[in-house]
Design a protein around this motif. Structure first.
Motif, PDB file in Angstrom:
ATOM      1  N   LEU A 224       0.811  -1.218   0.000  1.00  0.00           N
ATOM      2  CA  LEU A 224       0.000   0.000   0.000  1.00  0.00           C
ATOM      3  C   LEU A 224       0.846   1.271   0.000  1.00  0.00           C
ATOM      4  CD1 LEU A 224      -2.999  -0.795   2.368  1.00  0.00           C
ATOM      5  CD2 LEU A 224      -3.020  -0.489  -0.109  1.00  0.00           C
ATOM      6  N   HIS A 225       1.912   1.295   0.783  1.00  0.00           N
ATOM      7  CA  HIS A 225       2.738   2.508   0.827  1.00  0.00           C
ATOM      8  C   HIS A 225       3.434   2.757  -0.509  1.00  0.00           C
ATOM      9  CE1 HIS A 225       5.564  -0.674   2.069  1.00  0.00           C
ATOM     10  NE2 HIS A 225       6.478   0.076   1.493  1.00  0.00           N
TER      11      HIS A 225
ATOM     12  N   GLN B  92       1.037   8.863   1.160  1.00  0.00           N
ATOM     13  CA  GLN B  92      -0.174   8.631   1.943  1.00  0.00           C
ATOM     14  C   GLN B  92       0.082   7.748   3.169  1.00  0.00           C
ATOM     15  OE1 GLN B  92      -3.229   9.919   1.369  1.00  0.00           O
ATOM     16  NE2 GLN B  92      -2.565  11.004  -0.462  1.00  0.00           N
TER      17      GLN B  92
ATOM     18  N   ILE C  56      -2.714   6.367   5.747  1.00  0.00           N
ATOM     19  CA  ILE C  56      -2.979   4.926   5.795  1.00  0.00           C
ATOM     20  C   ILE C  56      -2.879   4.443   7.232  1.00  0.00           C
ATOM     21  CG2 ILE C  56      -2.046   2.657   5.166  1.00  0.00           C
ATOM     22  CD1 ILE C  56      -1.303   3.942   2.414  1.00  0.00           C
ATOM     23  N   SER C  57      -1.817   4.821   7.912  1.00  0.00           N
ATOM     24  CA  SER C  57      -1.623   4.420   9.306  1.00  0.00           C
ATOM     25  C   SER C  57      -2.757   4.937  10.187  1.00  0.00           C
ATOM     26  CB  SER C  57      -0.279   4.938   9.806  1.00  0.00           C
ATOM     27  OG  SER C  57      -0.076   4.566  11.133  1.00  0.00           O
TER      28      SER C  57
ATOM     29  N   LYS D  96      -6.002   3.032   9.445  1.00  0.00           N
ATOM     30  CA  LYS D  96      -5.954   1.665   9.967  1.00  0.00           C
ATOM     31  C   LYS D  96      -6.351   1.630  11.437  1.00  0.00           C
ATOM     32  CE  LYS D  96      -2.470  -0.641   7.116  1.00  0.00           C
ATOM     33  NZ  LYS D  96      -1.107  -1.204   7.150  1.00  0.00           N
TER      34      LYS D  96
ATOM     35  N   ALA E   3      -7.509  -2.965   4.252  1.00  0.00           N
ATOM     36  CA  ALA E   3      -6.045  -2.987   4.175  1.00  0.00           C
ATOM     37  C   ALA E   3      -5.499  -4.374   4.478  1.00  0.00           C
ATOM     38  CB  ALA E   3      -5.450  -1.955   5.131  1.00  0.00           C
TER      39      ALA E   3
ATOM     40  N   ILE F  78      -9.816   1.254  -1.274  1.00  0.00           N
ATOM     41  CA  ILE F  78      -8.881   1.929  -0.361  1.00  0.00           C
ATOM     42  C   ILE F  78      -8.628   3.351  -0.842  1.00  0.00           C
ATOM     43  CG2 ILE F  78      -6.463   1.929   0.411  1.00  0.00           C
ATOM     44  CD1 ILE F  78      -6.766  -1.208   0.526  1.00  0.00           C
ATOM     45  N   TRP F  79      -8.421   3.529  -2.137  1.00  0.00           N
ATOM     46  CA  TRP F  79      -8.190   4.869  -2.671  1.00  0.00           C
ATOM     47  C   TRP F  79      -9.397   5.765  -2.402  1.00  0.00           C
ATOM     48  CZ3 TRP F  79      -5.012   8.429  -3.255  1.00  0.00           C
ATOM     49  CH2 TRP F  79      -5.315   9.554  -4.008  1.00  0.00           C
TER      50      TRP F  79
ATOM     51  N   LEU G 119      -9.051   6.912   1.074  1.00  0.00           N
ATOM     52  CA  LEU G 119      -7.904   7.813   1.231  1.00  0.00           C
ATOM     53  C   LEU G 119      -8.168   9.195   0.641  1.00  0.00           C
ATOM     54  CD1 LEU G 119      -4.881   5.487   0.405  1.00  0.00           C
ATOM     55  CD2 LEU G 119      -5.369   6.568   2.612  1.00  0.00           C
TER      56      LEU G 119
END
Length: 78
Positions: A8-9, A15, A19-20, A23, A33, A72-73, A76
């Motif tokens: 993912l990273h 991002q 992301i972190s 989560k 994720a 996921i996008w 985000l």
């Protein structure tokens, strides 16, 4: 076809902090994720012949990974 894992990273450079954060604060994002990570690892193992599988099964996994990446996008970029 690339044998590089699509973490993912790497897929979403810049991002990592979001992301972190997501989560930890968003259970749905965390589930997406985790599933992405599992599917991504399965694709990588198939591509590198660590755990070979039929081409159709590998294609299905790649499609699932792409769907998860899109979801996921969406979270985000919200």
């Amino acid at each position: 076809m690339s044998n590089t894992p699509h973490e993912l990273h790497d897929e979403f450079p810049g991002q990592a902090a979001k992301i972190s954060e997501l989560k930890q604060s968003n259970a749905h994002f965390a589930k997406l994720a985790e599933e992405y990570h599992e599917v991504n690892r399965a694709v990588h193992r198939a591509e590198t012949n660590v755990e070979p599988m039929e081409a159709l099964a590998e294609t299905d996994l790649r499609k699932r990974r792409a769907t998860l990446k899109d979801e996921i996008w969406g979270l985000l970029s919200a």
